[in-house]
Design a protein around this motif. Structure first.
Motif, PDB file in Angstrom:
ATOM      1  N   ILE A 113       0.817  -1.211   0.000  1.00 45.68           N
ATOM      2  CA  ILE A 113       0.000   0.000   0.000  1.00 45.68           C
ATOM      3  C   ILE A 113       0.852   1.264   0.000  1.00 45.68           C
ATOM      4  CG2 ILE A 113      -1.686   1.327   1.346  1.00 45.68           C
ATOM      5  CD1 ILE A 113      -2.774  -1.426   2.342  1.00 45.68           C
ATOM      6  N   HIS A 114       1.961   1.232   0.762  1.00 44.21           N
ATOM      7  CA  HIS A 114       2.729   2.464   0.973  1.00 44.21           C
ATOM      8  C   HIS A 114       4.118   2.459   0.338  1.00 44.21           C
ATOM      9  CE1 HIS A 114      -0.383   3.616   3.803  1.00 44.21           C
ATOM     10  NE2 HIS A 114      -0.184   2.507   4.498  1.00 44.21           N
ATOM     11  N   LEU A 165       8.607  -3.872  -5.421  1.00 34.71           N
ATOM     12  CA  LEU A 165       8.143  -4.957  -4.559  1.00 34.71           C
ATOM     13  C   LEU A 165       7.374  -6.029  -5.311  1.00 34.71           C
ATOM     14  CD1 LEU A 165       6.939  -2.783  -1.562  1.00 34.71           C
ATOM     15  CD2 LEU A 165       8.807  -4.439  -1.479  1.00 34.71           C
ATOM     16  N   ILE A 166       6.505  -5.628  -6.226  1.00 30.82           N
ATOM     17  CA  ILE A 166       5.623  -6.611  -6.862  1.00 30.82           C
ATOM     18  C   ILE A 166       5.639  -6.540  -8.385  1.00 30.82           C
ATOM     19  CG2 ILE A 166       4.102  -6.800  -4.856  1.00 30.82           C
ATOM     20  CD1 ILE A 166       2.089  -4.999  -6.311  1.00 30.82           C
ATOM     21  N   GLY A 167       6.566  -5.772  -8.950  1.00 25.91           N
ATOM     22  CA  GLY A 167       6.677  -5.750 -10.398  1.00 25.91           C
ATOM     23  C   GLY A 167       7.149  -7.098 -10.929  1.00 25.91           C
ATOM     24  N   PHE A 168       6.721  -7.440 -12.128  1.00 30.22           N
ATOM     25  CA  PHE A 168       7.138  -8.712 -12.711  1.00 30.22           C
ATOM     26  C   PHE A 168       7.090  -8.622 -14.224  1.00 30.22           C
ATOM     27  CE2 PHE A 168       2.555  -9.038 -12.306  1.00 30.22           C
ATOM     28  CZ  PHE A 168       2.146  -9.716 -13.445  1.00 30.22           C
ATOM     29  N   SER A 169       7.702  -9.600 -14.884  1.00 32.06           N
ATOM     30  CA  SER A 169       7.728  -9.650 -16.341  1.00 32.06           C
ATOM     31  C   SER A 169       6.539 -10.461 -16.851  1.00 32.06           C
ATOM     32  CB  SER A 169       9.026 -10.299 -16.828  1.00 32.06           C
ATOM     33  OG  SER A 169      10.156  -9.622 -16.328  1.00 32.06           O
ATOM     34  N   ASP A 170       6.065 -10.107 -18.032  1.00 28.19           N
ATOM     35  CA  ASP A 170       4.926 -10.825 -18.606  1.00 28.19           C
ATOM     36  C   ASP A 170       5.199 -12.309 -18.768  1.00 28.19           C
ATOM     37  OD1 ASP A 170       3.340  -8.598 -18.720  1.00 28.19           O
ATOM     38  OD2 ASP A 170       3.769  -8.150 -20.831  1.00 28.19           O
ATOM     39  N   ASP A 199      -5.507  -7.443   8.585  1.00 27.90           N
ATOM     40  CA  ASP A 199      -6.585  -6.471   8.622  1.00 27.90           C
ATOM     41  C   ASP A 199      -7.396  -6.596   7.330  1.00 27.90           C
ATOM     42  OD1 ASP A 199      -7.563  -3.592   7.698  1.00 27.90           O
ATOM     43  OD2 ASP A 199      -7.494  -3.596   9.894  1.00 27.90           O
ATOM     44  N   PRO A 200      -8.658  -6.988   7.414  1.00 33.01           N
ATOM     45  CA  PRO A 200      -9.433  -7.228   6.192  1.00 33.01           C
ATOM     46  C   PRO A 200      -9.458  -6.051   5.230  1.00 33.01           C
ATOM     47  CG  PRO A 200     -10.579  -8.139   8.082  1.00 33.01           C
ATOM     48  CD  PRO A 200      -9.425  -7.359   8.629  1.00 33.01           C
ATOM     49  N   LYS A 201      -9.588  -4.850   5.757  1.00 33.48           N
ATOM     50  CA  LYS A 201      -9.619  -3.668   4.889  1.00 33.48           C
ATOM     51  C   LYS A 201      -8.297  -3.494   4.156  1.00 33.48           C
ATOM     52  CE  LYS A 201     -10.518   1.318   4.906  1.00 33.48           C
ATOM     53  NZ  LYS A 201     -10.862   2.505   5.751  1.00 33.48           N
ATOM     54  N   GLU A 202      -7.184  -3.642   4.879  1.00 40.13           N
ATOM     55  CA  GLU A 202      -5.872  -3.497   4.247  1.00 40.13           C
ATOM     56  C   GLU A 202      -5.593  -4.639   3.281  1.00 40.13           C
ATOM     57  OE1 GLU A 202      -2.979  -3.137   7.312  1.00 40.13           O
ATOM     58  OE2 GLU A 202      -3.602  -1.098   7.889  1.00 40.13           O
ATOM     59  N   MET A 203      -6.026  -5.839   3.617  1.00 39.74           N
ATOM     60  CA  MET A 203      -5.834  -6.976   2.718  1.00 39.74           C
ATOM     61  C   MET A 203      -6.600  -6.752   1.417  1.00 39.74           C
ATOM     62  SD  MET A 203      -3.759  -9.283   4.016  1.00 39.74           S
ATOM     63  CE  MET A 203      -4.148 -10.960   3.489  1.00 39.74           C
ATOM     64  N   ALA A 204      -7.803  -6.206   1.517  1.00 41.24           N
ATOM     65  CA  ALA A 204      -8.592  -5.927   0.319  1.00 41.24           C
ATOM     66  C   ALA A 204      -7.933  -4.848  -0.530  1.00 41.24           C
ATOM     67  CB  ALA A 204     -10.006  -5.504   0.715  1.00 41.24           C
ATOM     68  N   GLU A 205      -7.423  -3.810   0.123  1.00 37.78           N
ATOM     69  CA  GLU A 205      -6.764  -2.730  -0.614  1.00 37.78           C
ATOM     70  C   GLU A 205      -5.512  -3.242  -1.318  1.00 37.78           C
ATOM     71  OE1 GLU A 205      -4.903   1.765   0.114  1.00 37.78           O
ATOM     72  OE2 GLU A 205      -5.886   0.689   1.767  1.00 37.78           O
ATOM     73  N   ALA A 206      -4.715  -4.045  -0.595  1.00 35.43           N
ATOM     74  CA  ALA A 206      -3.497  -4.598  -1.196  1.00 35.43           C
ATOM     75  C   ALA A 206      -3.842  -5.560  -2.332  1.00 35.43           C
ATOM     76  CB  ALA A 206      -2.665  -5.305  -0.131  1.00 35.43           C
ATOM     77  N   ILE A 218      -4.575  -3.701  -5.475  1.00 40.57           N
ATOM     78  CA  ILE A 218      -3.337  -3.225  -6.107  1.00 40.57           C
ATOM     79  C   ILE A 218      -2.664  -4.368  -6.859  1.00 40.57           C
ATOM     80  CG2 ILE A 218      -1.015  -2.339  -5.650  1.00 40.57           C
ATOM     81  CD1 ILE A 218      -2.294  -0.854  -3.202  1.00 40.57           C
ATOM     82  N   VAL A 219      -2.604  -5.525  -6.218  1.00 42.78           N
ATOM     83  CA  VAL A 219      -2.000  -6.711  -6.836  1.00 42.78           C
ATOM     84  C   VAL A 219      -2.726  -7.075  -8.125  1.00 42.78           C
ATOM     85  CG1 VAL A 219      -1.742  -9.218  -6.543  1.00 42.78           C
ATOM     86  CG2 VAL A 219      -0.980  -7.654  -4.730  1.00 42.78           C
ATOM     87  N   ALA A 220      -4.041  -7.081  -8.072  1.00 44.63           N
ATOM     88  CA  ALA A 220      -4.823  -7.402  -9.259  1.00 44.63           C
ATOM     89  C   ALA A 220      -4.578  -6.381 -10.365  1.00 44.63           C
ATOM     90  CB  ALA A 220      -6.310  -7.467  -8.914  1.00 44.63           C
ATOM     91  N   GLY A 221      -4.426  -5.121  -9.982  1.00 49.82           N
ATOM     92  CA  GLY A 221      -4.165  -4.079 -10.955  1.00 49.82           C
ATOM     93  C   GLY A 221      -2.827  -4.242 -11.656  1.00 49.82           C
ATOM     94  N   PHE A 222      -1.886  -4.911 -10.992  1.00 50.49           N
ATOM     95  CA  PHE A 222      -0.578  -5.188 -11.597  1.00 50.49           C
ATOM     96  C   PHE A 222      -0.649  -6.343 -12.589  1.00 50.49           C
ATOM     97  CE2 PHE A 222       1.512  -2.150  -9.069  1.00 50.49           C
ATOM     98  CZ  PHE A 222       2.851  -2.109  -9.408  1.00 50.49           C
ATOM     99  N   GLY A 223      -1.762  -7.072 -12.583  1.00 45.10           N
ATOM    100  CA  GLY A 223      -1.912  -8.154 -13.549  1.00 45.10           C
ATOM    101  C   GLY A 223      -1.647  -9.543 -13.018  1.00 45.10           C
ATOM    102  N   TYR A 224      -1.594  -9.718 -11.709  1.00 42.55           N
ATOM    103  CA  TYR A 224      -1.369 -11.046 -11.148  1.00 42.55           C
ATOM    104  C   TYR A 224      -2.550 -11.963 -11.432  1.00 42.55           C
ATOM    105  CZ  TYR A 224       2.924  -9.885  -8.667  1.00 42.55           C
ATOM    106  OH  TYR A 224       4.219  -9.539  -8.373  1.00 42.55           O
ATOM    107  N   ASP A 225      -2.266 -13.259 -11.470  1.00 42.84           N
ATOM    108  CA  ASP A 225      -3.296 -14.256 -11.748  1.00 42.84           C
ATOM    109  C   ASP A 225      -3.968 -14.763 -10.485  1.00 42.84           C
ATOM    110  OD1 ASP A 225      -2.814 -14.638 -14.711  1.00 42.84           O
ATOM    111  OD2 ASP A 225      -0.819 -15.086 -13.935  1.00 42.84           O
TER     112      ASP A 225
END
Length: 339
Positions: free
Chosen positions: A52-53, A59-64, A77-84, A87-94
Motif C-alpha cells: 500500500i505504501h 516490490l511486486i513488479g514482474f515480467s509478462d 486487517d481485512p480492509k488493508e488486505m482488500a486494498e493490497a 493493487i496486486v490485481a491491478g498489476f496483472g497477477y493471476d
C-alpha cells in the motif's frame, strides 16, 4: 478418490513453486519459467503495508513471461488486505494468496503468518473482503496447526472458515509450526510431516481445491498424491534442484512437448539475462538462482564455482554464463539436448 482437477480462473496449478523469502524474486521466477510453461509461480511474501505504501514496482513488479503468477500477501486487517489485493490485481497477477504459514517472530509480531491458525474467522474475514475487491482467485496457504493445537480440529476449522468465505483454494504445508522454541529454519524440518492429515481433509472437501506442500523432493515421490489431491507445491527442492521442473509440463499437465533440459533452459534464459543487464541489473543477482541447475551432473561444481566467483565481478556479462555452461556441456550439445 480421483483428483477433481478443479480450475482456478485462467490456470490449473497442478504444480507450483512455493513463496520463499529471499529466493523467489522476479529473477528466480523468470528462470523457473524457462523450465516449465505451466507451473504456477509465487512471489516472496510481501506485507500489506509495503504494497500500500511502498515502492510497488520494486516490490511486486514482474515480467509478462512469468504468467501464471501469484502474489502472496502477509497481513490480517481485512480492509488493508482488500486494498493490497486490489493493487496486486491491478498489476496483472493471476492470483492473490494469504500467508497463514510463516512462523517467524517478525511475522508473529505483525499478527499474520502461522499465528493466524489460531484465528480462522479473521482469515475468513480477509478472504471475504478480498473476494469483494478483486476478480482474480483468492487463496490461502496454511499449516496443519500451531503449537499444541490438535491438527484434526485446527485444520478443519481453517478450511471451514476460508471455504465458506469463498477461498478458491487451500494450500496446506503438512507440518505443524511451533511458534515458541523453534526457529523458522527448524520449523521447515523438525515438525514431522503428516501427509495423511491433508488427505483426510480432502475427503471432507471433495469439491474444493486442496494442494499439498512440505517435504516434496521429486516428481516420482509427489505425483501419486494427485490421485487424491489437486495440486503439488514444491519449495526448496524446486530451488536447489530446479532441473526437476523440466519434466513438469509433460508429466503433470500432459503437454505434448519434450522435457526441458538444463542446457535448453540456460539458452532460453539468455535473452532475459541480456535484457536485465541492459537495465543495470547485476549478473550475480540473477545467476544466484541458477546454481543448482546441474546438480548431480558432471561439471556441476565448476558451474557453481564460475557463477559464484565470476558473476560478482564488476562489468561482467553473458560471457560468464557461457563459460559456466561450457564446463557442463557435453561434447555434442545438440545430441544431449535431443536425448
Amino acid at each position: 478418490m480421483t483428483t477433481s482437477n478443479r480450475l482456478y480462473t485462467g490456470h490449473q496449478p497442478r504444480f507450483s513453486v512455493a513463496p520463499m523469502m529471499e529466493w523467489t524474486d522476479r529473477h528466480c521466477r523468470a528462470f523457473h519459467r524457462q523450465l516449465s510453461s505451466h507451473a504456477l509461480l509465487y512471489t516472496e511474501m510481501v506485507t500489506t503495508g509495503a504494497v500500500i505504501h511502498g515502492d510497488r514496482e520494486h516490490l511486486i513488479g514482474f515480467s509478462d513471461l512469468e504468467h501464471p503468477i501469484a502474489c502472496q500477501l502477509g497481513g490480517s486487517d481485512p480492509k488493508e488486505m482488500a486494498e493490497a489485493a486490489k493493487i496486486v490485481a491491478g498489476f496483472g497477477y493471476d492470483e492473490v494468496n494469504i500467508n497463514v504459514g510463516c512462523p517467524s517472530d517478525r511475522v508473529q509480531s505483525g499478527r499474520f503468518g502461522a499465528c493466524l491458525m489460531q484465528e480462522p474467522e479473521l482469515v475468513a474475514a480477509c478472504v471475504s473482503a478480498m473476494k469483494d475487491a478483486v476478480d482474480i482467485p483468492v487463496t490461502v496457504k496454511c499449516r496443519i496447526g500451531v503449537d499444541d493445537q490438535d491438527p484434526e480440529v485446527a485444520l478443519d476449522n481453517m478450511a471451514d472458515a476460508v471455504f465458506k468465505a469463498g477461498s478458491d483454494a487451500l494450500w496446506v504445508h503438512a507440518r505443524k509450526a511451533w511458534l515458541q522454541g523453534l526457529s523458522p529454519k527448524e520449523n521447515r524440518d523438525i515438525p514431522p510431516l503428516d501427509y495423511d492429515r491433508v488427505l483426510r481433509l480432502k475427503e471432507h472437501y471433495a469439491d474444493k481445491f486442496i494442494g499439498l506442500n512440505g517435504g516434496l523432493q521429486t516428481l516420482d515421490q509427489a505425483e501419486p498424491f494427485l490421485n487424491s489431491l489437486d495440486g503439488l507445491m514444491f519449495g526448496r527442492a524446486a530451488y536447489h534442484t530446479p532441473q526437476i521442473m523440466g519434466e513438469v509440463d509433460r508429466r503433470l499437465y500432459g503437454a505434448d512437448t519434450a522435457d526441458v533440459s538444463p542446457w535448453d533452459a540456460v539458452r532460453a534464459h539468455m535473452a532475459y539475462l541480456e535484457d536485465q543487464l541492459g537495465k543495470g541489473v547485476k549478473l550475480a543477482r540473477m545467476t544466484r538462482h541458477m546454481l543448482g541447475l546441474f546438480h548431480g551432473r558432471p561439471g556441476a561444481r565448476s558451474w557453481r564455482r564460475i557463477l559464484t566467483v565470476e558473476a560478482i565481478k564488476p562489468g561482467v556479462g553473458l560471457e560468464v554464463v557461457e563459460k559456466a555452461l561450457a564446463a557442463v556441456s557435453p561434447t555434442d550439445f545438440s545430441q544431449e539436448a535431443a536425448e
